[in-house]
Design a protein around this motif. Structure first.
Motif, PDB file in Angstrom:
ATOM      1  N   PRO A  72       1.007  -1.429   0.046  1.00 32.97           N
ATOM      2  CA  PRO A  72       0.053   0.077  -0.027  1.00 32.97           C
ATOM      3  C   PRO A  72       0.884   1.117   0.080  1.00 32.97           C
ATOM      4  N   ARG A  73       0.163   2.452  -0.183  1.00 30.45           N
ATOM      5  CA  ARG A  73       0.816   3.741  -0.255  1.00 30.45           C
ATOM      6  C   ARG A  73       1.789   3.732  -1.491  1.00 30.45           C
ATOM      7  N   MET A  74       2.874   2.967  -1.502  1.00 28.35           N
ATOM      8  CA  MET A  74       3.782   3.139  -2.586  1.00 28.35           C
ATOM      9  C   MET A  74       4.076   1.678  -2.924  1.00 28.35           C
ATOM     10  N   ASP A  75       3.982   1.257  -4.241  1.00 32.09           N
ATOM     11  CA  ASP A  75       4.344   0.123  -4.743  1.00 32.09           C
ATOM     12  C   ASP A  75       5.708  -0.226  -4.719  1.00 32.09           C
ATOM     13  N   GLY A  76       6.453  -1.491  -4.700  1.00 34.35           N
ATOM     14  CA  GLY A  76       7.726  -1.778  -4.807  1.00 34.35           C
ATOM     15  C   GLY A  76       8.684  -1.181  -5.855  1.00 34.35           C
ATOM     16  N   ILE A  77       8.079  -1.418  -7.196  1.00 34.92           N
ATOM     17  CA  ILE A  77       8.790  -0.844  -8.225  1.00 34.92           C
ATOM     18  C   ILE A  77       8.845   0.492  -8.109  1.00 34.92           C
ATOM     19  N   THR A  78       8.065   1.458  -7.849  1.00 35.46           N
ATOM     20  CA  THR A  78       8.109   2.671  -7.626  1.00 35.46           C
ATOM     21  C   THR A  78       9.040   3.138  -6.705  1.00 35.46           C
ATOM     22  N   PHE A  79       8.964   2.553  -5.515  1.00 35.73           N
ATOM     23  CA  PHE A  79      10.230   2.603  -4.393  1.00 35.73           C
ATOM     24  C   PHE A  79      11.726   2.293  -4.864  1.00 35.73           C
ATOM     25  N   LEU A  80      11.750   1.145  -5.619  1.00 35.91           N
ATOM     26  CA  LEU A  80      12.896   0.731  -6.200  1.00 35.91           C
ATOM     27  C   LEU A  80      13.757   1.858  -7.223  1.00 35.91           C
ATOM     28  N   LYS A  81      12.797   2.049  -8.221  1.00 36.34           N
ATOM     29  CA  LYS A  81      13.514   3.485  -9.154  1.00 36.34           C
ATOM     30  C   LYS A  81      13.877   4.587  -8.205  1.00 36.34           C
ATOM     31  N   LYS A  82      13.050   4.930  -7.085  1.00 38.08           N
ATOM     32  CA  LYS A  82      13.379   6.317  -6.491  1.00 38.08           C
ATOM     33  C   LYS A  82      14.828   5.868  -5.612  1.00 38.08           C
ATOM     34  N   LEU A  83      14.842   4.677  -5.221  1.00 39.60           N
ATOM     35  CA  LEU A  83      15.985   4.443  -4.409  1.00 39.60           C
ATOM     36  C   LEU A  83      17.226   4.372  -5.303  1.00 39.60           C
ATOM     37  N   MET A  84      17.182   3.770  -6.630  1.00 45.58           N
ATOM     38  CA  MET A  84      18.250   3.562  -7.510  1.00 45.58           C
ATOM     39  C   MET A  84      18.556   5.053  -7.861  1.00 45.58           C
ATOM     40  N   SER A  85      17.668   5.958  -8.055  1.00 47.09           N
ATOM     41  CA  SER A  85      18.175   7.335  -8.456  1.00 47.09           C
ATOM     42  C   SER A  85      18.578   8.175  -7.609  1.00 47.09           C
ATOM     43  N   VAL A  86      18.464   7.920  -6.122  1.00 42.28           N
ATOM     44  CA  VAL A  86      18.971   8.632  -5.012  1.00 42.28           C
ATOM     45  C   VAL A  86      19.941   7.992  -4.337  1.00 42.28           C
ATOM     46  N   ARG A  87      19.960   6.908  -4.089  1.00 35.83           N
ATOM     47  CA  ARG A  87      21.183   6.190  -3.483  1.00 35.83           C
ATOM     48  C   ARG A  87      21.312   4.799  -3.632  1.00 35.83           C
ATOM     49  N   PRO A  88      21.581   4.135  -4.890  1.00 37.12           N
ATOM     50  CA  PRO A  88      21.669   2.981  -5.273  1.00 37.12           C
ATOM     51  C   PRO A  88      22.106   1.992  -4.223  1.00 37.12           C
TER      52      PRO A  88
END
Length: 373
Positions: A72-88
């Motif tokens: 809920p709130r944020m799916d794992g794919i969206t979170f993963l993409k954010k993570l890879m752009s901010v701090r892989p």
């Protein structure tokens, strides 16, 4: 981030710090129990969704994230993409053993995830007895990964044209015509950690006149079908999850199904694959050694063997068998490997003729094809 060493000896200075992100409290409990049993791993936190997870991670950054993809709130794919752009950060996907879960997991791998494990299927006791080694091994493999190499492979894949090496040197043929040609030459590839991205780089560079290819990529049951389907959509060659009896022919790559072994068999001038059950070999099923040894027996000097990025030593002895049978053998070099384990062991055993960067492997397959036609 935790004080770790990225070249395989991270445990010298500290434990592998893990964050668990899953909306199921039961799954978080089970995974925490499994991982905490290992002296080299420390679960530093868990969260029911990515927003809570990021708050905790900003306080203490993990070495590895174990991530659900449906939350809920944020799916794992969206979170993963954010993570890879901010701090892989190395991410291991924890997915349901379903067709939908497998397809979503392939999206996650394309977005930068480095491994997949399946969720507990039969409660805490059953999981501890059956699958604890998989999640522990996945986390340890992930902790060794230099994320800069994952990014470099993604860039290499995106920059790869749909047709390369082989079609530039040979007249292109109709896809249907290529599929009916039988060749007594073939290519065998074995890979593990980092292999999903590495295989994409290689296979996208190959054309329809490429000799038949057989592949073992360490991956759980169900996920190899989604992996092959994704590759088939973006490659010029045909990529299929192998079925028992499938023929190995020009323009086709067969991926060993997760949870099964794949062996090469020969009938006259034709090759086909045999899919079998049986115990894991080198802790893996499918096993690269099983495939390579069968290639040595059935194809001998008519084969090209390639071993790429991966943790452990699966495939090293099988490649030695291929080398001793007269096959040409190639290993991916250390600099371009996400984990330089499997190629390193093959080199150590004297099984390798040529060591090259990932981006040169397709060209060598092309040279091999031209020499043997």
């Amino acid at each position: 981030m935790g004080q770790t060493c990225r070249e395989g000896d991270h445990t010298v200075t500290g434990k592998i710090k893990v964050m668990l992100v899953d909306d199921s409290a039961v799954v978080r409990q089970v995974l925490a129990a499994v991982l905490s049993k290992d002296a080299e791993i420390e679960v530093i936190g868990s969260a029911p969704d990515p927003i809570f997870a990021m708050d905790k991670m900003n306080q203490s950054w993990p070495d590895v994230v174990v991530l659900d993809v449906e939350m809920p709130r944020m799916d794992g794919i969206t979170f993963l993409k954010k993570l890879m752009s901010v701090r892989p950060t190395p991410v291991v996907i924890c997915s349901t053993l379903t067709e939908k879960g497998a397809a979503t997991s392939m999206q996650a791998m394309a977005a930068g995830a480095v491994g997949i494990v399946t969720k507990p299927k039969s409660g805490l006791k059953g999981f501890l007895e059956q699958d604890e080694g998989d999640i522990v091994q996945a986390v340890k493999s992930a902790a060794q990964i230099d994320m800069r190499r994952i990014k470099a492979m993604s860039m290499a894949s995106l920059s790869t044209p749909p047709k390369l090496t082989i079609n530039q040197a040979m007249p292109a043929t109709d896809k249907a015509a290529a599929m009916v040609v039988t060749t007594n030459k073939l290519v065998a590839i074995g890979t593990s950690t980092g292999g999903t991205q590495a295989l994409e780089v290689v296979l996208r560079s190959l054309g329809r006149t490429t000799p038949g290819i057989v592949i073992v990529q360490h991956m759980p049951e169900k996920f190899t079908a989604a992996f092959a389907e994704r590759l088939n959509k973006i490659c010029e060659i045909e990529v299929l999850e192998a079925k028992n009896g499938d023929r190995v022919i020009d323009g086709r790559a067969l991926v060993a199904p997760g949870g099964k072994h794949m062996q090469l068999k020969r009938s006259g001038a034709q090759y086909h694959v045999e899919i079998t059950d049986g115990p894991p070999v080198n802790r893996h099923k499918p096993s690269v050694d099983v495939l390579f040894r069968s290639v040595a027996r059935s194809a001998g000097a008519n084969a090209l063997g390639i071993i790429m990025t991966g943790m452990g030593d699966d495939g090293a002895l099988g490649m030695l068998d291929m080398h001793n049978a007269g096959a040409e053998t190639i290993a991916q070099d250390e600099k371009s490997c996400v984990v330089y384990g499997m190629p390193k062991e093959a080199v150590k055993h004297g099984a390798v003729d040529t060591i090259v960067p990932l981006t040169e492997i397709a060209a060598l397959i092309g040279q091999y094809a031209r020499r043997n036609r």
